[in-house]
Design a protein around this motif. Structure first.
Motif, PDB file in Angstrom:
ATOM      1  N   PHE A 314       0.834  -1.204   0.000  1.00 38.78           N
ATOM      2  CA  PHE A 314       0.000   0.000   0.000  1.00 38.78           C
ATOM      3  C   PHE A 314       0.872   1.258   0.000  1.00 38.78           C
ATOM      4  N   SER A 315       0.322   2.308  -0.557  1.00 41.08           N
ATOM      5  CA  SER A 315       1.031   3.575  -0.678  1.00 41.08           C
ATOM      6  C   SER A 315       0.488   4.581   0.329  1.00 41.08           C
ATOM      7  N   GLU A 316       1.161   5.709   0.449  1.00 39.10           N
ATOM      8  CA  GLU A 316       0.678   6.776   1.321  1.00 39.10           C
ATOM      9  C   GLU A 316      -0.670   7.286   0.823  1.00 39.10           C
ATOM     10  N   LYS A 317      -0.880   7.218  -0.487  1.00 40.65           N
ATOM     11  CA  LYS A 317      -2.159   7.633  -1.036  1.00 40.65           C
ATOM     12  C   LYS A 317      -3.283   6.732  -0.535  1.00 40.65           C
ATOM     13  N   ASP A 318      -3.010   5.429  -0.445  1.00 39.55           N
ATOM     14  CA  ASP A 318      -4.000   4.487   0.093  1.00 39.55           C
ATOM     15  C   ASP A 318      -4.308   4.821   1.551  1.00 39.55           C
ATOM     16  N   VAL A 319      -3.241   5.069   2.310  1.00 37.34           N
ATOM     17  CA  VAL A 319      -3.400   5.398   3.728  1.00 37.34           C
ATOM     18  C   VAL A 319      -4.224   6.676   3.876  1.00 37.34           C
ATOM     19  N   ASP A 320      -3.879   7.691   3.113  1.00 36.85           N
ATOM     20  CA  ASP A 320      -4.591   8.969   3.201  1.00 36.85           C
ATOM     21  C   ASP A 320      -6.058   8.823   2.818  1.00 36.85           C
ATOM     22  N   ASN A 321      -6.322   7.956   1.848  1.00 30.38           N
ATOM     23  CA  ASN A 321      -7.700   7.750   1.400  1.00 30.38           C
ATOM     24  C   ASN A 321      -8.567   7.200   2.529  1.00 30.38           C
ATOM     25  N   TYR A 322      -8.112   6.117   3.171  1.00 25.27           N
ATOM     26  CA  TYR A 322      -8.909   5.506   4.239  1.00 25.27           C
ATOM     27  C   TYR A 322      -8.930   6.367   5.498  1.00 25.27           C
ATOM     28  N   HIS A 323      -7.837   7.073   5.735  1.00 24.97           N
ATOM     29  CA  HIS A 323      -7.809   7.991   6.874  1.00 24.97           C
ATOM     30  C   HIS A 323      -8.837   9.110   6.647  1.00 24.97           C
ATOM     31  N   GLY A 324      -8.907   9.617   5.428  1.00 25.44           N
ATOM     32  CA  GLY A 324      -9.879  10.656   5.105  1.00 25.44           C
ATOM     33  C   GLY A 324     -11.312  10.176   5.279  1.00 25.44           C
ATOM     34  N   LEU A 325     -11.586   8.932   4.863  1.00 30.71           N
ATOM     35  CA  LEU A 325     -12.923   8.365   5.038  1.00 30.71           C
ATOM     36  C   LEU A 325     -13.262   8.215   6.518  1.00 30.71           C
ATOM     37  N   TYR A 326     -12.263   7.839   7.298  1.00 31.23           N
ATOM     38  CA  TYR A 326     -12.459   7.694   8.742  1.00 31.23           C
ATOM     39  C   TYR A 326     -12.792   9.044   9.378  1.00 31.23           C
ATOM     40  N   VAL A 327     -12.012  10.070   9.053  1.00 33.99           N
ATOM     41  CA  VAL A 327     -12.247  11.408   9.613  1.00 33.99           C
ATOM     42  C   VAL A 327     -13.621  11.921   9.206  1.00 33.99           C
ATOM     43  N   LYS A 328     -14.012  11.659   7.971  1.00 33.09           N
ATOM     44  CA  LYS A 328     -15.326  12.087   7.487  1.00 33.09           C
ATOM     45  C   LYS A 328     -16.444  11.428   8.284  1.00 33.09           C
ATOM     46  N   GLU A 329     -16.309  10.131   8.569  1.00 35.96           N
ATOM     47  CA  GLU A 329     -17.336   9.419   9.333  1.00 35.96           C
ATOM     48  C   GLU A 329     -17.362   9.881  10.790  1.00 35.96           C
ATOM     49  N   LEU A 330     -16.193  10.132  11.353  1.00 42.42           N
ATOM     50  CA  LEU A 330     -16.140  10.655  12.721  1.00 42.42           C
ATOM     51  C   LEU A 330     -16.819  12.019  12.796  1.00 42.42           C
ATOM     52  N   SER A 331     -16.560  12.866  11.818  1.00 44.96           N
ATOM     53  CA  SER A 331     -17.190  14.188  11.781  1.00 44.96           C
ATOM     54  C   SER A 331     -18.704  14.063  11.648  1.00 44.96           C
ATOM     55  N   ARG A 332     -19.138  13.087  10.863  1.00 43.83           N
ATOM     56  CA  ARG A 332     -20.579  12.894  10.658  1.00 43.83           C
ATOM     57  C   ARG A 332     -21.286  12.553  11.967  1.00 43.83           C
ATOM     58  N   ILE A 333     -20.753  11.585  12.686  1.00 46.79           N
ATOM     59  CA  ILE A 333     -21.447  11.191  13.916  1.00 46.79           C
ATOM     60  C   ILE A 333     -21.380  12.302  14.960  1.00 46.79           C
ATOM     61  N   PHE A 334     -20.269  13.041  14.974  1.00 50.75           N
ATOM     62  CA  PHE A 334     -20.172  14.149  15.921  1.00 50.75           C
ATOM     63  C   PHE A 334     -21.238  15.196  15.618  1.00 50.75           C
ATOM     64  N   ASN A 335     -21.340  15.596  14.365  1.00 46.08           N
ATOM     65  CA  ASN A 335     -22.277  16.657  14.001  1.00 46.08           C
ATOM     66  C   ASN A 335     -23.735  16.216  14.109  1.00 46.08           C
ATOM     67  N   GLU A 336     -24.003  14.940  13.861  1.00 47.75           N
ATOM     68  CA  GLU A 336     -25.383  14.455  13.942  1.00 47.75           C
ATOM     69  C   GLU A 336     -25.851  14.283  15.383  1.00 47.75           C
ATOM     70  N   TYR A 337     -24.937  14.014  16.293  1.00 51.91           N
ATOM     71  CA  TYR A 337     -25.331  13.723  17.663  1.00 51.91           C
ATOM     72  C   TYR A 337     -25.007  14.834  18.665  1.00 51.91           C
ATOM     73  N   LYS A 338     -24.281  15.852  18.242  1.00 50.58           N
ATOM     74  CA  LYS A 338     -23.825  16.847  19.211  1.00 50.58           C
ATOM     75  C   LYS A 338     -24.980  17.602  19.870  1.00 50.58           C
ATOM     76  N   ALA A 339     -26.055  17.870  19.142  1.00 47.86           N
ATOM     77  CA  ALA A 339     -27.200  18.571  19.733  1.00 47.86           C
ATOM     78  C   ALA A 339     -27.876  17.704  20.796  1.00 47.86           C
ATOM     79  N   LYS A 340     -27.927  16.414  20.561  1.00 49.00           N
ATOM     80  CA  LYS A 340     -28.562  15.476  21.496  1.00 49.00           C
ATOM     81  C   LYS A 340     -27.867  15.479  22.858  1.00 49.00           C
ATOM     82  N   PHE A 341     -26.541  15.712  22.844  1.00 48.41           N
ATOM     83  CA  PHE A 341     -25.774  15.637  24.088  1.00 48.41           C
ATOM     84  C   PHE A 341     -25.234  16.992  24.545  1.00 48.41           C
ATOM     85  N   GLY A 342     -25.856  18.076  24.075  1.00 48.17           N
ATOM     86  CA  GLY A 342     -25.530  19.408  24.579  1.00 48.17           C
ATOM     87  C   GLY A 342     -24.270  20.025  24.026  1.00 48.17           C
ATOM     88  N   TYR A 343     -23.858  19.595  22.839  1.00 49.76           N
ATOM     89  CA  TYR A 343     -22.650  20.143  22.206  1.00 49.76           C
ATOM     90  C   TYR A 343     -22.993  21.058  21.023  1.00 49.76           C
TER      91      TYR A 343
END
Length: 352
Positions: A314-343
């Motif tokens: 695997f290349s750094e491009k592969d690593v960056d691709n999956y890392h980017g998908l991970y960060v995107k999913e983490l951001s999604r759950i944070f933004n979707e649930y932050k109002a529910k928990f007072g954030y």
């Protein structure tokens, strides 16, 4: 109001009431044990060493075992993983103290069937934020305090922590029984190759210096080792977890970036692998000072898995691709649930 009444009111506000329900006392006792047990085991080890009778009956036999046993770093935690120990009643009290709760955004495919047949992928769970001690990850993942095996059936998971803590006699065995193991690359690979999942507190010790109440500052941009693990092992789902409330269970005293204190903290982190933020919370019998965490809900939200195949080169491009998908999913759950928990007014910040 008289002065005596004022003092009484002040004491009622600071000290625990004698009318506190017994169940809440048990919850406090469970949390007190967990945050103190590393020191208790260290003191017990010194006591065994200093006692002539125990020196020969316990210490020397244990020393032989301690020298030759490499379980914390060779994937052997899988053999020590004790469903019985993880299911003790104390862990229910521990999780109810805050309380800790799990929220799934999807069902994860089991790794094993109830008959222990391999049928699905393993997972790397990324826990955010670190907070002071990542106490939410311990309760939710290292115990059955919130019914991990019912919420995620067929996915046995090992929480990974600093290798240094496994140098403490007896404490290492306590952790191994709960499925806790050392966070090293080779150990993680060996655990994953035995089809057990792992949970890594991605931000690590450095992120504890960013643990601020009602903030979400993460060390994640440069943390890509967990993605490389997934690519090397293959058939792994990367699952982000955001723990709303982890930063609220302690008050942290901020230090300036260029201050002597901050430089010392970073030196400790680089030299020893851990650091010590300046923090406080409550005591066992009082509410205004101590090192027992506050009773504040910790809500763990689990994202959708990012499935990662095995790539030999695997290349750094592969690593960056999956890392980017991970960060995107983490951001999604944070933004979707932050109002529910007072954030509502909090933004997710990747500070490094």
């Amino acid at each position: 109001m008289t002065q005596s009444k004022k003092n009484t009111k002040k004491k009622d506000r600071i000290f625990c009431s004698i009318n506190t329900p017994f169940s809440r006392r048990l919850e406090t006792a469970a949390v007190t044990w967990q945050v103190s047990c590393i020191f208790i085991f260290a003191i017990f080890s010194l006591f065994v060493l200093a006692n002539p009778l125990l020196l020969f009956t316990i210490f020397f036999p244990y020393l032989i075992y301690y020298v030759f046993d490499r379980t914390p770093v060779n994937g052997g935690v899988v053999r020590r993983y004790s469903k019985f120990f993880r299911s003790l009643k104390i862990w229910k009290y521990y999780c109810n103290y805050f309380p800790i709760k799990l929220y799934k955004t999807c069902d994860l495919k089991p790794t094993f069937t109830p008959q222990n047949e391999l049928v699905g992928p393993k997972y790397i769970f990324g826990y955010h934020p670190h907070g002071i001690c990542a106490l939410g990850s311990f309760g939710a993942i290292s115990t059955e305090g919130v019914n991990w095996s019912l919420k995620f059936p067929g996915i046995p998971t090992c929480l990974m922590t600093l290798v240094n803590v496994f140098n403490i006699p007896f404490y290492r065995d306590y952790l191994l029984g709960l499925g806790v193991t050392a966070v090293s690359r080779q150990n993680a690979i060996k655990v994953l190759k035995q089809n057990y999942s792992i949970c890594i507190v991605i931000g690590g010790a450095q992120e504890s210096l960013h643990a601020k109440v009602h903030k979400a500052e993460l060390i994640l941009d440069k943390r890509k080792g967990f993605v490389k693990l997934a690519l090397e092992v293959g058939n792994v789902g990367l699952v982000p977890i955001f723990a709303f409330g982890e930063n609220e269970i302690y008050n942290v005293l901020s230090t300036e970036n260029k201050s002597l204190t901050r430089r010392f903290q970073l030196w400790m982190k680089n030299r020893w692998g851990f650091t010590i933020p300046l923090f406080y919370a409550r005591g066992i019998f009082n509410y205004d000072w101590g090192f027992i965490p506050f009773r504040h809900p910790i809500n763990l939200v689990f994202g959708n898995p990012i499935m990662v195949p095995k790539l030999e080169n695997f290349s750094e491009k592969d690593v960056d691709n999956y890392h980017g998908l991970y960060v995107k999913e983490l951001s999604r759950i944070f933004n979707e649930y932050k109002a529910k928990f007072g954030y509502n007014d909090v933004e997710l910040e990747l500070v490094a």
